[in-house]
Write an enzyme that holds these catalytic residues in place. Structure first.
Site: not given
Length: 554
Positions: A205, A245
């Site tokens: 993330d 990401e």
């Protein structure tokens, strides 16, 4: 490459399916999805053609940010099940030919994490330096770029100590200090723990935020940490991957693969290509997408792009210019209530396209033929819509719609107890659900099954070299993907006008035939590799280049 290489580098020809356990299937009737419910649907995912399941956060959490506010990196939220339940999911998925990857959320913790609670109790706590603090007041008027209008600035005051802690996201998510070796050790231990349980990798993330070194801290190149994580990962599991990401322009994104040795992230989401796709979609012109794909940086052979049309967040358009973004807003989300943070859209693809089955199928056909690995968000395979009554990004995080029954077959709980309410309009479970589409061979679900099966026997789509093929018809993208194992030509019409299309493959040998994998047509090449064919409005064709004696089953 050889065909056997696709098993070693499995991620280059995978079909990844993202789901949130709490919204997928409720097995005990409490209104919240759980791991046992997921286990009961593993065969569904296998039949869909999924080869890798990505689980959004299932860790213990106060659930103020849909599980991305973690209180225990080694735990399973008791609402969702136990470690034993998770291991059963992993083993059952593996038996059906699927790997499982999970979210790695290590840019921050919840403010209720024991580390942060200890850090607040005393400035001399060993956990104090697990987070980022300042004693002087932060600049006035500082904005939070991640959640503008929702989070106030980047610093929150701790009244007990009179100091401020950094939060790149919400105030209840204090940033971890990666300059602290103890924090880096904790991250490695958490990775090792989940690998030991059978996880095959991690969706990392917010990577650029994660690698930010606090001002005044001494650490060297933060990318060295990413390389350390990759080395540790591969020591523990040779098949494990890091899917990052990184929403940055290509020239900046390349560094996160590893500029010199390619030994940082294994895969990255192609945000730039996704945004260019939507611009092409609304213009009926593939030029922006073709330009984006052609400008991708070259990757090491083991690295890969992850392609997607939708995910669990807003559909961000932050890399488009202001005028381009407004053009997409006007076409796909003209109501300001469908827009968020000045940069994104809160709708799913079918509602953006007014339910037009031709455009929806063209879009997903294109997704599977883009160079890279396709990533699906749960419910895309049946054309789920969003619940516009839910707040912002949560609009697309509604329960999976399994049947036309109450709660869409997701749960037997009273509707008031559901983790989220399903859509109540034409996209309600009564109209959009798995059970009905299983019985309809012309349904979107069966279309997806066909795409995944054709994709899986066409490794050139994940491995091949991308080339745009020239022709004279506006609004149609013709591209080729060429690898040692073969070549594919994909055709996608971005317009509502049918056309007769002509192009050439002059370097193919005499006797070559184009085999349409979606329509069972065989087209011999003409003189100098000439090709002429019909393309329907919003049509698509997958043409395998079948050379004499190549031995492939077509």
């Amino acid at each position: 490459m050889r065909i056997t290489d696709t098993s070693d580098l499995w991620w280059k020809s995978a079909v990844i399916y993202c789901l949130d356990v709490e919204t997928f299937r409720d097995s005990d009737g409490d209104g919240v999805g759980d791991l046992q419910g997921l286990a009961s649907r593993i065969d569904y995912l296998s039949q869909l053609g999924v080869t890798c399941v990505w689980l959004m956060p299932f860790y213990p959490t106060p659930d103020r940010d849909d599980g991305y506010d973690v209180t225990d990196f080694y735990g399973v939220d008791p609402r969702l099940g136990t470690h034993g339940d998770l291991v059963e999911v992993i083993r059952t998925a593996r038996d059906r030919g699927m790997r499982v990857i999970v979210d790695l959320v290590v840019n921050h913790t919840s403010d209720r994490h024991p580390w942060f609670q200890a850090a607040k109790r005393s400035t001399s706590s060993p956990y104090r330096d697990y987070y980022v603090w300042r004693s002087d007041p932060p600049p006035k008027g500082e904005k939070n770029p991640v959640f503008p209008g929702e989070a106030d600035g980047l610093w929150e005051k701790d009244e007990k100590s009179g100091e401020w802690y950094l939060h790149s996201f919400y105030p209840h998510q204090p940033d971890l200090n990666i300059a602290n070796p103890a924090v880096r050790d904790e991250i490695a231990k958490a990775i090792g723990f989940w690998l030991q349980l059978g996880i095959t990798g991690f969706r990392v993330d917010a990577v650029p935020f994660f690698l930010e070194v606090p001002a005044g801290e001494q650490m060297g190149d933060p990318h060295d940490m990413l390389r350390d994580i990759r080395r540790f990962l591969q020591r523990r599991s040779s098949e494990a991957v890091l899917l990052g990401e990184v929403n940055l322009p290509y020239d900046q994104q390349a560094a996160y693969f590893g500029t010199d040795d390619g030994q940082e992230l294994t895969m990255q989401f192609d945000f730039a290509g996704m945004q260019a796709f939507y611009l092409s979609l609304v213009r009926g012109d593939p030029a922006p997408l073709a330009a984006a794909l052609s400008s991708r940086p070259a990757l090491p052979v083991e690295a890969q792009w992850a392609n997607f049309l939708r995910n669990h967040d807003e559909l961000t358009l932050d890399q488009l210019t202001d005028d381009e973004r407004q053009e997409v807003f006007d076409a796909l989300a003209p109501d300001e209530n469908q827009q968020v943070y000045g940069r994104g859209i809160t709708k799913r693809l079918p509602t953006m396209l007014d339910g037009d089955p031709r455009r929806i199928r063209m879009a997903y056909s294109l997704l599977f033929t883009l160079p890279g690995t396709p990533v699906l968000f749960y419910g895309e395979e049946i054309g789920m819509g969003e619940n516009a009554e839910l707040d912002k990004r949560h609009a697309v995080r509604t329960p999976m719609q399994w049947s036309p029954d109450r709660n869409g077959g997701f749960s037997t709980a009273p509707p008031s107890r559901l983790i989220a309410a399903p859509p109540g309009d034409g996209y309600a479970p009564a109209h959009v659900n798995v059970a009905d589409q299983l019985e309809d061979s012309d349904s979107l679900l069966h279309f997806f099954r066909n795409l995944t099966s054709r994709y899986r026997i066409s490794p050139e789509l994940g491995w091949g070299e991308f080339e745009v093929l020239e022709h004279e018809v506006p609004g149609i993208l013709v591209h080729s993907l060429r690898a040692d194992v073969g070549r594919m030509v994909a055709i996608h019409n971005f317009t509502g006008t049918p056309a007769t299309l002509a192009f050439a493959l002059p370097d193919e040998p005499e006797g070559t035939v184009l085999v349409d994998l979606l329509a069972a047509d065989r087209l011999p090449l003409g003189t100098r590799g000439a090709v002429e064919l019909e393309v329907a409005a919003y049509g698509y064709r997958w043409l395998r280049v079948s050379r004499p004696g190549d031995g492939r089953v077509t």
